[in-house]
Design a protein around this motif. Structure first.
Motif, PDB file in Angstrom:
ATOM      1  N   ASP A 238     -53.287 -35.101  28.871  1.00 36.10           N
ATOM      2  CA  ASP A 238     -53.517 -33.851  28.226  1.00 36.10           C
ATOM      3  C   ASP A 238     -53.873 -34.273  26.799  1.00 36.10           C
ATOM      4  O   ASP A 238     -55.224 -34.224  26.594  1.00 36.10           O
ATOM      5  CB  ASP A 238     -52.148 -33.446  28.073  1.00 36.10           C
ATOM      6  CG  ASP A 238     -52.128 -32.136  27.391  1.00 36.10           C
ATOM      7  OD1 ASP A 238     -53.026 -31.553  26.919  1.00 36.10           O
ATOM      8  OD2 ASP A 238     -50.951 -31.244  27.264  1.00 36.10           O
ATOM      9  N   THR A 239     -53.327 -34.835  25.786  1.00 38.91           N
ATOM     10  CA  THR A 239     -53.772 -35.111  24.679  1.00 38.91           C
ATOM     11  C   THR A 239     -54.536 -36.682  24.601  1.00 38.91           C
ATOM     12  O   THR A 239     -55.190 -37.142  23.862  1.00 38.91           O
ATOM     13  CB  THR A 239     -52.841 -35.410  23.682  1.00 38.91           C
ATOM     14  OG1 THR A 239     -51.719 -36.346  23.981  1.00 38.91           O
ATOM     15  CG2 THR A 239     -51.979 -34.004  23.379  1.00 38.91           C
ATOM     16  N   GLY A 240     -53.793 -37.253  25.679  1.00 41.95           N
ATOM     17  CA  GLY A 240     -54.407 -38.621  26.062  1.00 41.95           C
ATOM     18  C   GLY A 240     -53.285 -39.973  25.289  1.00 41.95           C
ATOM     19  O   GLY A 240     -53.712 -40.896  25.345  1.00 41.95           O
TER      20      GLY A 240
ATOM     21  N   ALA B   8     -59.257 -30.257  29.712  1.00 42.49           N
ATOM     22  CA  ALA B   8     -60.155 -30.244  29.034  1.00 42.49           C
ATOM     23  C   ALA B   8     -59.999 -30.569  27.092  1.00 42.49           C
ATOM     24  O   ALA B   8     -59.114 -29.980  26.723  1.00 42.49           O
ATOM     25  CB  ALA B   8     -60.984 -28.850  28.986  1.00 42.49           C
ATOM     26  N   PRO B   9     -60.581 -31.621  26.576  1.00 40.08           N
ATOM     27  CA  PRO B   9     -60.187 -31.907  25.269  1.00 40.08           C
ATOM     28  C   PRO B   9     -60.324 -30.625  24.252  1.00 40.08           C
ATOM     29  O   PRO B   9     -61.375 -29.864  24.198  1.00 40.08           O
ATOM     30  CB  PRO B   9     -61.489 -33.009  25.041  1.00 40.08           C
ATOM     31  CG  PRO B   9     -61.919 -33.414  26.411  1.00 40.08           C
ATOM     32  CD  PRO B   9     -61.778 -32.191  27.178  1.00 40.08           C
TER      33      PRO B   9
ATOM     34  N   PRO C  77     -59.485 -38.089  24.942  1.00 40.86           N
ATOM     35  CA  PRO C  77     -58.838 -38.822  26.032  1.00 40.86           C
ATOM     36  C   PRO C  77     -59.807 -39.935  26.720  1.00 40.86           C
ATOM     37  O   PRO C  77     -60.858 -39.543  26.859  1.00 40.86           O
ATOM     38  CB  PRO C  77     -58.354 -37.778  27.122  1.00 40.86           C
ATOM     39  CG  PRO C  77     -58.623 -36.597  26.289  1.00 40.86           C
ATOM     40  CD  PRO C  77     -59.379 -36.912  25.391  1.00 40.86           C
ATOM     41  N   THR C  78     -59.601 -41.088  26.425  1.00 41.00           N
ATOM     42  CA  THR C  78     -60.588 -42.180  26.926  1.00 41.00           C
ATOM     43  C   THR C  78     -60.024 -42.398  28.413  1.00 41.00           C
ATOM     44  O   THR C  78     -58.999 -43.111  28.730  1.00 41.00           O
ATOM     45  CB  THR C  78     -60.553 -43.446  25.978  1.00 41.00           C
ATOM     46  OG1 THR C  78     -59.049 -43.759  25.938  1.00 41.00           O
ATOM     47  CG2 THR C  78     -61.052 -43.325  24.771  1.00 41.00           C
TER      48      THR C  78
ATOM     49  N   GLU D 145     -59.443 -26.822  33.411  1.00 39.69           N
ATOM     50  CA  GLU D 145     -60.123 -25.754  32.005  1.00 39.69           C
ATOM     51  C   GLU D 145     -58.907 -24.944  31.737  1.00 39.69           C
ATOM     52  O   GLU D 145     -59.359 -23.893  31.130  1.00 39.69           O
ATOM     53  CB  GLU D 145     -61.337 -25.189  32.885  1.00 39.69           C
ATOM     54  CG  GLU D 145     -62.354 -26.145  33.339  1.00 39.69           C
ATOM     55  CD  GLU D 145     -63.058 -26.898  32.275  1.00 39.69           C
ATOM     56  OE1 GLU D 145     -62.892 -26.543  31.090  1.00 39.69           O
ATOM     57  OE2 GLU D 145     -63.780 -27.744  32.458  1.00 39.69           O
ATOM     58  N   THR D 146     -57.691 -25.172  32.037  1.00 41.77           N
ATOM     59  CA  THR D 146     -56.578 -24.139  31.731  1.00 41.77           C
ATOM     60  C   THR D 146     -55.783 -24.881  30.731  1.00 41.77           C
ATOM     61  O   THR D 146     -55.477 -26.122  30.808  1.00 41.77           O
ATOM     62  CB  THR D 146     -56.202 -23.581  32.705  1.00 41.77           C
ATOM     63  OG1 THR D 146     -54.878 -22.653  32.424  1.00 41.77           O
ATOM     64  CG2 THR D 146     -55.601 -24.550  33.858  1.00 41.77           C
ATOM     65  N   ASP D 147     -54.914 -24.043  29.877  1.00 41.52           N
ATOM     66  CA  ASP D 147     -54.144 -24.515  29.172  1.00 41.52           C
ATOM     67  C   ASP D 147     -52.875 -24.411  29.733  1.00 41.52           C
ATOM     68  O   ASP D 147     -51.641 -25.205  29.483  1.00 41.52           O
ATOM     69  CB  ASP D 147     -53.900 -23.938  27.805  1.00 41.52           C
ATOM     70  CG  ASP D 147     -54.760 -24.409  26.604  1.00 41.52           C
ATOM     71  OD1 ASP D 147     -55.033 -25.595  26.888  1.00 41.52           O
ATOM     72  OD2 ASP D 147     -55.087 -23.888  25.676  1.00 41.52           O
TER      73      ASP D 147
END
Ligand code: IMP
Ligand code: MG
Length: 177
Positions: A102-104, A131-132, A138-139, A148-150
């Protein structure tokens, strides 16, 4: 809070199977002639890992980590292992496998923690990447699907409050708001 239930299907069993085979093919070619150590993150990555393993043609070793969800009192960059790695990683190619990024933050911290074992390389793999949209890019080296969804998702090992891991497809979770 309402009882969570599964909403629309995002990725079918067949779509996941095809993508997992594709990721495995990338791993097989990237690590040809080598024998990486796979480190999977419990519990969400287990279904993905099991399917991935059956497509690998490399002599791999498998280990698991389980990390506490971080929150108040945890400094950025810190990670607490409920279960740490058991195999020696020094001089090995490590493939870190998680379910969803998610956030990475989780994967970044984990990568940093594993570096302390002096592996030759750390490659990160996740089935899903949201999706960032936030600060941390996120690496990820290999990714199955760009989400593509929250919305919260579950199925195929991925849970919502420990539920839905047994489902063979990935769905949007509804009723958590
Ligand atoms: P991050 O540190 O923000 O990248 O969060 C990653 C972790 O949050 C993953 O390992 C998951 O356990 C969890 N997570 C994030 N989004 C979802 C979701 O939609 N469903 C289930 N777990 C999620
Ligand atoms: Mg997780």
């Amino acid at each position: 809070m309402n009882e969570p239930r599964l909403g629309p299907m995002l990725y079918s069993r067949d779509a996941i199977a095809a993508r997992v085979a594709g990721i495995a093919a990338q791993i097989n070619s990237r690590f040809a002639g080598r024998s990486p150590v796979i480190v999977a993150v419990l519990k969400g990555a287990t279904t993905f890992l099991a399917d991935l393993l059956r497509h690998l043609t490399l002599p791999v070793m498998v280990d698991y980590v389980r990390i506490a969800s971080y929150g108040a009192g945890t400094k950025p960059g810190e990670i607490r292992f409920i279960k740490d790695v058991e195999l020696p990683l020094q001089g090995r190619d490590v493939i870190l496998v998680d379910d969803i990024v998610d956030t990475g933050a989780t994967l970044a911290r984990l990568r940093q923690a594993l570096q302390a074992h002096h592996p030759t390389s750390v490659t990160t793999v996740a089935l899903l990447r949201r999706a960032p949209k936030r600060s941390l890019p996120p690496t990820l080296d290999l990714v199955g699907f760009e989400l593509e969804t929250d919305a919260f998702v579950a199925g195929y090992g991925i849970d919502c409050a420990e539920r839905f891991r047994e489902r063979d497809a990935i769905y949007v979770v509804e009723g958590t708001g």
